[in-house]
Design a protein around this motif. Structure first.
Motif, PDB file in Angstrom:
ATOM      1  N   SER A 111       0.806  -1.218   0.000  1.00  0.00           N
ATOM      2  CA  SER A 111       0.000   0.000   0.000  1.00  0.00           C
ATOM      3  C   SER A 111       0.843   1.275   0.000  1.00  0.00           C
ATOM      4  O   SER A 111       0.386   2.308  -0.471  1.00  0.00           O
ATOM      5  CB  SER A 111      -0.964   0.002   1.188  1.00  0.00           C
ATOM      6  OG  SER A 111      -0.242  -0.054   2.408  1.00  0.00           O
ATOM      7  N   ASN A 112       2.067   1.218   0.505  1.00  0.00           N
ATOM      8  CA  ASN A 112       2.920   2.408   0.498  1.00  0.00           C
ATOM      9  C   ASN A 112       4.145   2.226  -0.410  1.00  0.00           C
ATOM     10  O   ASN A 112       5.164   2.878  -0.223  1.00  0.00           O
ATOM     11  CB  ASN A 112       3.351   2.782   1.917  1.00  0.00           C
ATOM     12  CG  ASN A 112       4.332   1.795   2.524  1.00  0.00           C
ATOM     13  OD1 ASN A 112       4.358   0.617   2.152  1.00  0.00           O
ATOM     14  ND2 ASN A 112       5.124   2.260   3.459  1.00  0.00           N
ATOM     15  N   ASN A 144       5.211   5.376  -1.882  1.00  0.00           N
ATOM     16  CA  ASN A 144       5.575   6.374  -0.879  1.00  0.00           C
ATOM     17  C   ASN A 144       5.995   5.675   0.421  1.00  0.00           C
ATOM     18  O   ASN A 144       5.302   5.779   1.429  1.00  0.00           O
ATOM     19  CB  ASN A 144       4.396   7.326  -0.651  1.00  0.00           C
ATOM     20  CG  ASN A 144       4.784   8.511   0.190  1.00  0.00           C
ATOM     21  OD1 ASN A 144       5.945   8.875   0.283  1.00  0.00           O
ATOM     22  ND2 ASN A 144       3.798   9.106   0.838  1.00  0.00           N
TER      23      ASN A 144
END
Length: 163
Positions: free
Chosen positions: A148-149, A152
């Motif tokens: 999910s990251n 980032n």
């Protein structure tokens, strides 16, 4: 370029991501998230429980990873790819105390990021980009196992404190 794991653990340990490039447990960054999504979709609960049991039994036998001999071609390939390392085995060696609640990631700029113990146990640490250590924004980046990251990540993780 080291990452200590301290706090509410039996043993404080120090991770050295610069040597992970030769560790057999490393995973290609491109394969880390695709395998997981397929696994989560296809495994049933019994298979997951069986795998967790086998992993716990394996971890009871403390065997250091043995790096098989690397050919010149494999060595060149290693130095061209990006890799992540699952952190769970290191956490097992540190022996997190039962009353631990969560973890704090200390970032090189002085910031801190709170994560759950479960997220920490299932995370990947990105330690090499294109075969090179993360010098500018390293020593490691924190990536959630679900990816999910991925675009980032939490960059510049220099210390992990178990609370």
């Amino acid at each position: 370029m080291i990452v200590p794991i301290t706090g509410n653990v039996t043993y404080t340990i120090t991770l050295d991501p610069t040597v992970w490039i030769f560790d057999d447990r490393k995973i290609l960054l491109d394969e880390a998230f695709t395998e997981n999504k397929v696994d989560h979709d296809q495994e049933d609960e019994l298979e997951k429980a069986s795998r967790r049991f086998n992993q716990e039994v394996y971890q009871q036998k403390i065997n250091p990873p043995v790096n098989k001999s690397i050919s010149r071609m494999e060595g060149k390939k290693i130095l061209e790819n990006s890799y992540v390392m699952p952190i769970n085995e290191f956490l097992n060696h540190a022996e997190i105390n039962e009353n631990a609640a969560d973890a704090t990631l200390v970032i090189t700029n002085g910031d801190e990021q709170q994560v759950s113990l479960q997220a920490l146990k299932e995370c990947y640490l990105l330690f090499a980009m294109d075969g090179k250590p993360l010098k500018d924004d390293g020593p490691v980046h924190f990536l959630y196992r679900d990816g999910s990251n991925r675009e980032n990540p939490i960059k510049g993780v220099k210390k992990i404190i178990i609370n």
